[in-house]
Design an enzyme around this catalytic site. Structure first.
Site, PDB file in Angstrom:
ATOM      1  N   ASP A 114      -6.341   1.978  -3.851  1.00 13.30           N
ATOM      2  CA  ASP A 114      -7.543   1.474  -3.368  1.00 13.30           C
ATOM      3  C   ASP A 114      -8.127   2.640  -2.635  1.00 13.30           C
ATOM      4  O   ASP A 114      -9.229   2.777  -2.081  1.00 13.30           O
ATOM      5  CB  ASP A 114      -7.460   0.366  -2.461  1.00 13.30           C
ATOM      6  N   SER A 145       0.702  -1.144  -0.037  1.00 11.85           N
ATOM      7  CA  SER A 145       0.005   0.081   0.071  1.00 11.85           C
ATOM      8  C   SER A 145       0.946   1.123  -0.006  1.00 11.85           C
ATOM      9  O   SER A 145       1.633   1.475  -0.939  1.00 11.85           O
ATOM     10  CB  SER A 145      -0.826  -0.033   1.366  1.00 11.85           C
ATOM     11  N   ASP A 196      -1.154   1.562  -3.718  1.00 15.37           N
ATOM     12  CA  ASP A 196      -2.022   0.400  -4.417  1.00 15.37           C
ATOM     13  C   ASP A 196      -3.612   0.944  -5.159  1.00 15.37           C
ATOM     14  O   ASP A 196      -4.280   0.090  -5.676  1.00 15.37           O
ATOM     15  CB  ASP A 196      -2.212  -0.834  -3.459  1.00 15.37           C
ATOM     16  N   ASP A 218      -3.348   6.368  -3.312  1.00 12.91           N
ATOM     17  CA  ASP A 218      -2.116   5.815  -2.516  1.00 12.91           C
ATOM     18  C   ASP A 218      -1.662   4.712  -3.436  1.00 12.91           C
ATOM     19  O   ASP A 218      -1.771   4.495  -4.795  1.00 12.91           O
ATOM     20  CB  ASP A 218      -2.778   5.218  -1.278  1.00 12.91           C
TER      21      ASP A 218
END
Length: 487
Positions: free
Chosen positions: A266, A111, A264, A262
């Site tokens: 999501d 992440s 990743d 961010d």
């Protein structure tokens, strides 16, 4: 065969409550990834399989991803599980793959963590989460056993296959089927991908990168180059310093809004035309009202989930619009569980995670961004004016205090705000930490004080009907928390 538990390799620092995350290669390396893959097969995949077991695996742009994915896939194949590798994807792209194919999935990402980290987010078929209470603890223990001994392998004829595929176009088409942007007024949008997966998904969904028709969007790209070393800034838009480039670019390009993803992709943060952040609570209210309206138009009674740090404006507006609201603990596993249990149409968190029933009850920053674009482009006013109605109160944001004795600091706050209050209008609950609310009295305020699960920290969030009251409550609680010189 696995080794006795006494010989088990301890993976508690790597496999946490909700996902796998650690330093590469010290904590997460190919051997560990292979053991986790085999354990995931045995604990989650094989017990639920009704046909030939299959898992979809993706990774973000971190340099360590491909090698870890290959080892993880080998662990799955060794246990007789077929593997579909879809390569680069956002986390919500992996959730789409798991949901649309109806098979378990694994996303290799850390992440927003720095470059030296990587991790794995695991899910069951239909993008259902795997957490500490739904199999992850057993995966951790079995992977530790396999590392201490070896991964048991099926006979060669039963070994799983490994194949490659690409679902980016299907992912983009699916999102466009949920929010129609073709008829909105033209918008100029600055998108800061932070060298993360937003630079991969934004051109496909918002542009023509996946072969879809052009939308009335003028996209100004910022840091779209995939680079897991994050050369420009950390891909964590929750930190204000990581939004500065986007804020400046929105003003420089005279854009209608800015979007920050961010690492990743999501999570999505929104910046208005002046370069000012729009709070995730305001986005929760905005998107929530759109979903509530759609549910009611279909003759259904809508339910919306929000965590307890979300602004009071969320339940205020959504209840007034005819929705049932459910307040839950902080954390995606709690939100997702409540989403499924209540058949909720939408859920939002203060951390800019947004969950949709139409997206397998999973979180997707891109779909939330599309709702914002649709709302803004469907009326003539600027985003600052549109968002104003969703930000009527004053909030402190999350303030962390490092304390020597968490229990003692918390006890001082309880003594001051609960024990000495008597039978006044203060309401107290311990759903997640300590929440004290004076919202039914005057002046209106509430605060939540939560201990970190991993550090000697107390996290404070305060909201009030006006700035002066918020600052007074904030400062008074912080003085109690930091009484012994901590900070």
């Amino acid at each position: 065969m696995t080794s006795p538990a006494a010989d088990r390799v301890d993976l508690t620092a790597l496999i946490k409550a909700y996902d796998v995350r650690g330093l590469v290669p010290a904590e997460l390396n190919p051997s560990v990834a292979r053991a986790i893959g085999a354990a995931f097969a045995d604990v989650v995949v094989l017990p639920e399989a009704t046909a030939r077991p299959r898992v979809v695996v993706a990774n973000d742009m971190r340099p360590s991803g491909p090698e870890l994915v290959a080892a993880f896939a080998d662990g799955l194949a060794a246990r007789g599980v077929d593997v579909l590798l879809i390569g680069l994807a956002s986390t919500d792209g992996l959730y789409f793959a798991s949901g649309s194919l109806g098979i378990p999935g694994a996303m290799f990402t850390a992440s927003h963590n720095p470059a030296q980290y990587n991790g794995i987010k695991l899910c069951r078929a239909g993008a259902r989460p795997v957490g500490q209470d739904s199999g992850l603890t057993t995966v951790r223990e079995l992977a530790g056993d396999y590392l201490a001994g070896s991964v048991p392998e099926v006979e060669a004829a039963q070994r799983g296959s490994v194949e490659e595929g690409d679902l980016l176009a299907e992912y983009a088409s699916f999102l466009r089927s949920l929010v129609d942007l073709s008829g909105i007024r033209p918008l100029k949008v600055v998108v800061d991908a932070g060298n993360g997966m937003g630079g991969f998904t934004a051109p496909a969904v918002l542009g023509t990168g996946a072969g879809l028709p052009e939308l009335p969007l003028d996209i100004v790209p910022l840091y779209f180059e995939l680079d897991g070393t994050f050369p420009n800034h950390e891909a964590n838009p929750l930190e204000p310093e990581n939004l500065r480039d986007l804020q400046a670019a929105v003003v420089e390009h005279d854009a209608d809004l800015g979007l920050a993803f961010d690492g990743d992709a999501d999570r999505c943060f929104v910046i208005d035309e002046h370069g000012d952040p729009v709070s995730p609570s305001a986005i929760t209210a905005l998107v929530g009202l759109r979903e509530v309206e759609r549910e009611r138009a279909a003759g259904r009674t809508p339910t919306v989930i929000h965590n307890l740090i979300t602004s009071q404006v969320v339940p205020d507006l959504l209840k007034a619009a005819g929705a049932t609201t459910v307040r839950t603990r902080v954390g995606h596993s709690f939100i997702k569980a409540e989403m499924a249990q209540n058949d909720a149409v939408f859920g939002g968190e203060h951390s800019a995670h947004y969950y949709f029933r139409d997206f397998f009850f999973a979180d997707t920053g891109m779909l939330a961004a599309m709702h914002v674009l649709a709302a803004l482009g469907g009326q003539p006013h600027p985003l600052s004016a549109l968002a104003e109605q969703f930000q009527p109160y004053s909030a402190s944001g999350e303030i962390n205090s490092r304390v020597a004795d968490v229990a003692a600091a918390r006890a001082r706050v309880v003594e001051a705000y609960v024990t000495q209050q008597g039978a006044g209008p203060v309401q107290v609950d311990e759903l997640d930490g300590l929440t004290v609310s004076h919202w039914d009295g005057q002046p209106q305020w509430w605060f939540n004080l939560r201990a970190s699960n991993t550090e000697p920290l107390l996290r404070l969030n305060v909201e009030a009907a006006d700035e002066d009251i918020m600052e007074k409550v904030r400062d008074d609680v912080l003085a109690l928390v930091r009484q012994d010189g901590e900070g």
